[in-house]
Design a protein around this motif. Structure first.
Motif, PDB file in Angstrom:
ATOM      1  N   GLU A  47     -88.135  18.928   8.821  1.00 17.55           N
ATOM      2  CA  GLU A  47     -87.055  17.837   8.649  1.00 17.55           C
ATOM      3  C   GLU A  47     -86.041  17.865   9.774  1.00 17.55           C
ATOM      4  N   LYS A 107     -88.489  16.015  14.153  1.00 14.24           N
ATOM      5  CA  LYS A 107     -89.157  15.167  13.352  1.00 14.24           C
ATOM      6  C   LYS A 107     -89.554  13.885  13.942  1.00 14.24           C
ATOM      7  N   ASP A 108     -88.357  13.068  14.314  1.00 12.79           N
ATOM      8  CA  ASP A 108     -88.580  11.901  15.172  1.00 12.79           C
ATOM      9  C   ASP A 108     -89.648  12.013  16.439  1.00 12.79           C
ATOM     10  N   ALA A 121     -93.321  10.155  15.690  1.00 14.70           N
ATOM     11  CA  ALA A 121     -93.736   9.238  16.599  1.00 14.70           C
ATOM     12  C   ALA A 121     -95.250   9.464  17.150  1.00 14.70           C
ATOM     13  N   ARG A 130     -84.569  18.389  13.759  1.00 15.32           N
ATOM     14  CA  ARG A 130     -84.110  17.507  14.855  1.00 15.32           C
ATOM     15  C   ARG A 130     -85.596  17.146  15.616  1.00 15.32           C
TER      16      ARG A 130
END
Length: 181
Positions: free
Chosen positions: A14, A18-19, A23, A16
């Motif tokens: 969860e 994660k994005d 993606a 930094r």
């Protein structure tokens, strides 16, 4: 990647990054869905969706008017280097098996002016139609890359799909039409 992400501790999963990894996971899922759709839409034996697009003279041309013939649907664009690179060999085979099949060039992602100029510049002797950006044709055929060549049989069903400028396309034509010399 989903399995690898599930092995991370909750704080890392969860965190930094994660994005970034989500993606990638979501992109792979979308590509898998697109590949599956293309496999179904372009499979041998599937009835080729009919369409009507304007020819070089601005007159509507209906794909189904070619029923009873072998037809190569060539999805291309003037911006596509591989499409342009393949034209000399396509012209050679169009002459080699003249009368045994037809090519219907379907322009994609061009303006009408760029399309007409490319047809003239490259002296494309086969039928050509313009596919406007708002058309749903690329979706109907699940086109993912250019050039894409779809061989449609005389019965209106897809025989084979070849993506990219691949020698397999010419081998297929030789196998199909070379027998009846």
């Amino acid at each position: 990647m989903e399995e690898a992400a599930s092995l991370m501790s909750p704080a890392v999963r969860e965190g930094r990054m994660k994005d970034f990894y989500m993606a990638s996971i979501n992109g792979m899922k979308k590509q898998k869905e697109a590949d599956e759709k293309a496999a179904k839409a372009q499979a041998a034996g599937v009835v080729a969706p009919d369409f009507t697009l304007n020819n070089l003279n601005g007159k509507p041309f209906k794909m189904s008017s070619l029923k009873g013939k072998y037809v190569v649907l060539d999805f291309w664009g003037s911006w596509c280097g591989y499409c342009i690179k393949g034209f000399p060999k396509m012209k050679e085979y169009y002459q080699k098996y003249k009368g045994k099949f037809e090519i219907l060039g379907i322009d994609c992602n061009d303006t009408p002016e760029k399309w007409k100029a490319a047809v003239k510049k490259h002296e494309l002797p086969w039928l050509n139609v313009y596919n406007p950006r708002e058309s749903k044709l690329l979706g109907d055929y699940a086109i993912q890359g250019f050039p894409t060549k779809i061989l449609v049989g005389p019965d209106g069903k897809i025989v084979k799909t070849i993506v990219g400028e691949d020698p397999a396309f010419y081998t297929m034509l030789d196998e199909l039409f070379g027998k009846a010399k």
